[in-house]
Design an enzyme around this catalytic site. Structure first.
Site, short mmCIF file in Angstrom:
data_model
loop_
_atom_site.label_atom_id
_atom_site.label_comp_id
_atom_site.label_asym_id
_atom_site.label_seq_id
_atom_site.Cartn_x
_atom_site.Cartn_y
_atom_site.Cartn_z
N ARG A 1 0.85 -1.20 0.00
CA ARG A 1 0.00 0.00 0.00
C ARG A 1 0.88 1.24 0.00
O ARG A 1 0.94 1.99 0.97
CB ARG A 1 -0.95 -0.06 1.20
CG ARG A 1 -1.92 -1.25 1.05
CD ARG A 1 -2.80 -1.44 2.24
NE ARG A 1 -3.92 -0.52 2.29
CZ ARG A 1 -5.06 -0.69 1.62
NH1 ARG A 1 -5.23 -1.72 0.83
NH2 ARG A 1 -6.03 0.19 1.74
N TYR B 1 -5.09 -1.72 7.51
CA TYR B 1 -6.27 -2.44 7.98
C TYR B 1 -6.37 -2.40 9.51
O TYR B 1 -5.38 -2.31 10.22
CB TYR B 1 -6.23 -3.89 7.51
CG TYR B 1 -6.33 -3.98 6.02
CD1 TYR B 1 -7.56 -3.74 5.38
CD2 TYR B 1 -5.23 -4.21 5.24
CE1 TYR B 1 -7.66 -3.77 4.01
CE2 TYR B 1 -5.32 -4.25 3.87
CZ TYR B 1 -6.55 -4.02 3.25
OH TYR B 1 -6.65 -4.04 1.89
N ASP C 1 -3.85 -0.79 -8.04
CA ASP C 1 -4.55 -1.37 -6.89
C ASP C 1 -5.97 -1.84 -7.24
O ASP C 1 -6.93 -1.08 -7.17
CB ASP C 1 -4.58 -0.34 -5.76
CG ASP C 1 -5.11 -0.92 -4.46
OD1 ASP C 1 -5.57 -2.08 -4.46
OD2 ASP C 1 -5.08 -0.20 -3.45
N GLN D 1 -0.64 2.66 -6.25
CA GLN D 1 -2.07 3.03 -6.26
C GLN D 1 -2.72 2.80 -7.62
O GLN D 1 -3.87 2.37 -7.70
CB GLN D 1 -2.23 4.50 -5.86
CG GLN D 1 -2.22 4.69 -4.34
CD GLN D 1 -2.38 6.13 -3.93
OE1 GLN D 1 -2.57 7.01 -4.78
NE2 GLN D 1 -2.28 6.40 -2.65
N SER E 1 -8.65 -1.46 -4.43
CA SER E 1 -9.25 -0.13 -4.32
C SER E 1 -10.23 0.16 -5.44
O SER E 1 -11.33 0.66 -5.20
CB SER E 1 -8.15 0.95 -4.33
OG SER E 1 -7.54 1.03 -3.07
#
Lengths: 397, 397
Positions: free
Chosen positions: A135, A242, A143, A140, A146
């Site tokens: 992450r 998380y 991902d 990104q 996401s």
């Protein structure tokens, strides 16, 4: 800019998981690949359920193959929405079509079914499970969790609005005033925030709950109220993004609070998942029974067993007049845009696998590559996977 | 304030039309009636499908009867979501339970099935079909067509969003930019304006089309683009609020324009109805075939045959990849609020039927009463109904 014609071919077949409508390559991605010197091959009809025709792929100079096996044979790199543990059909039907050195990129749900990675390893492929992406900012654009959570959160808001016997927005009409629906979103990750945004757009009064006080600002910036657990929860920090496990006392107080806010809600959308593990049960049967008849729960954790004890994965049930929606594959319900985003993610990842000559190079110095590689050269390589499988750690080079 | 206990009783039975989930009296209305000195009786389970329990009615001092016939026997005034021509089941099963002098208020779809009004007349009841309400300010609070159209327009927006394989809102994400859905709303009446509002809320780019240039401002104030028919249509005025018939040349140009804007849309929601008549066909098969696969049409005129030539009333079909939703009873899909609004409407109308002593008085000087009364004392009284039935006009008194 890379030279045209590295000789490498990227491929995608029609997804075989039941009900799956997405496709890992969209016509626009074919153009992106061509800029990197890559050819594209797709199975005929691969994009049909998502709204992409064979003609659209062909118009971008992709090769469209009637024969599924021909795609496996031609592809140096195979892009997949669901492979490995995420798709038993694939393992049963297509495993023998894989060849040593072939590169697989996609979602493989490796922690749910570690044995599936052993079977992939035995075929000699190099498989990258994007669930393991670090992450970090650079990852990104790759991902898939996401991007698919964005779709799922939006769709969850729509499903709730469609199932509720009430309107979402407040209305002042000649026939009286309609009070707005009260919506509770559990978990303010990507899916939860998108569910907040969507239900707010539709005019509901929305509350967001999350263990992490740090997300309060994001929840409030979307126009929702942040539901706070009145505890000294300064330690409710994050681990890799998380929520961590908490102690018993914490869970008891969490349940009391949850009971109260769930009972007051017309809609609950729950999004609490821990990757690769069973979802935490946050909504008890007693909480469901405290809701008014006609209320709706959309359980985005259904695929992992559900945040609601009564959720039946893959089904919509009612309990005491409360509708509990256990859809397990919401991104597939918006297949056009889900495919577009997924294809952009894997295309971005693929760039990291190409060296300056445009050839495949598995560079383990790159954490994006290293952390997602689950098998190579006949061996399961990922430390977490080896641990799950009871294998000794590989010697570091 | 009226004296308590006029001795009058208002009643509602469980609606018998297949799939109908609404109820004409909600618990809050019982309280309203009591303030006017009226007792309320409901059939057990009448509100269940809409989310109102027998206990909630009883808590407002309504009498809850297990026996359907007992409600007919007790009610001086019967309130109905669907009676007469709107509900053959009612005519077949319940007609004999009606008695001379009993007052019926609700939706009776009198123009679609004039014979049904003859059958009601033969029972000696006084029936008020609220479809005939004059479009005057005072009647707005009684206007079931408007309140139900509000619900239908909202629900149509949700159905479209749920069926589209794309997202509605524009999104700029790490996985690329999602372009917003393009939505066309045909007809800017109450339902059309609500469909515009709902799809705009969800982030779509919305266009609104209507024959009446006068509605441009309303369409634009909701953030939609007004689609203009480039014609000297200054004469496209209104008659009782509804669009008038136009000549052939006008329709040809309308079709050309429609073809172009329909083909460019991801979603079309059509709402063009003429009360009591077949809906105009505005969307031809050729227009549907010009839409991209995955596009969605929601035809709010389905109950009247549909604005789209391919609409199958009551069903969702696909044609060349385009989904055509022909739901015929959208208000019933949001039964909680639809019932609340309907109950407010009929309660408001009922006030006009009560004199200063709180007794029923059918005052034909009141245009709200006069124009909705379809039968009384054994005769069909409404001039338009008599004309349809080939009966001579009644002598004016």
């Amino acid at each position: 800019m890379l030279a045209q014609g590295s000789g490498l071919t990227v491929g995608a077949v029609r997804e075989s998981f039941p009900g799956e409508q997405r496709v890992a390559i969209v016509p626009a991605a074919v153009k992106t690949f061509a800029k990197s010197g890559l050819q594209t091959v797709v199975e005929a009809g691969a994009g049909q359920a998502a709204g992409y025709t064979d003609e659209q792929y062909a118009a971008q100079d992709a090769s469209v193959e009637q024969d599924r096996a021909a795609v496996f044979a031609a592809a140096d790199v195979l892009l997949q929405i669901r492979g490995g543990g995420g798709n038993p059909e694939f393992l049963d039907a297509d495993l023998e079509l894989l060849r040593p050195g072939q590169v697989l990129i996609g979602a493989y749900d490796p922690l749910s079914d570690p044995e599936s990675i052993v079977r992939l390893a035995e075929r000699g492929v190099s498989c990258f499970a994007l669930e393991f992406l670090p992450r970090i900012t650079r990852a990104q654009s790759m991902d898939i969790l996401s991007s698919m959570a964005t779709i799922a959160g939006y769709k969850a808001g729509l499903l709730a609005a469609a199932a509720l016997p009430r309107m979402f927005p407040m209305m002042m009409t000649a026939a009286g005033t309609i009070t707005p629906a009260r919506v509770l979103i559990i978990g303010a990750g990507v899916a939860g925030l998108q569910a907040i945004a969507t239900t707010r757009r539709l005019g509901a009064v929305v509350s967001g709950y999350d263990l992490r006080p740090a997300v309060r600002e994001e929840v409030e910036s979307l126009g929702a109220q942040f539901v706070e657990l009145p505890l000294e929860s300064g330690e409710a920090a994050e681990s890799g993004g998380y929520a961590r496990e908490k102690d018993e006392e914490f869970y008891r107080k969490q349940q009391e609070l949850m009971h109260r806010v769930v009972a007051e809600s017309d809609v609950v959308i729950s999004t609490a998942v821990v990757p690769g593990a069973k979802a935490p049960v946050l909504i008890t049967p007693e909480m469901v029974e405290a809701m008014a008849a006609g209320s709706v729960i959309v359980d985005l954790a259904a695929e992992r067993g559900g945040n609601c004890a009564l959720t039946t994965p893959g089904e919509t049930i009612t309990h005491g007049g409360v509708t509990i929606i256990g859809e397990t594959n919401l991104p597939s319900m918006i297949p056009y845009h889900a495919s577009q985003m997924f294809a952009n993610n894997v295309a971005s990842f693929l760039q990291a696998l190409l060296n300056e000559e445009g050839q495949l190079e598995i560079n383990l110095e790159d954490e994006v590559i290293r952390e997602t590689l689950v098998c190579r050269d006949g061996q399961v390589t990922h430390p977490r996977m080896r641990e799950r499988l009871g294998l000794a750690p590989l010697e570091s080079k």
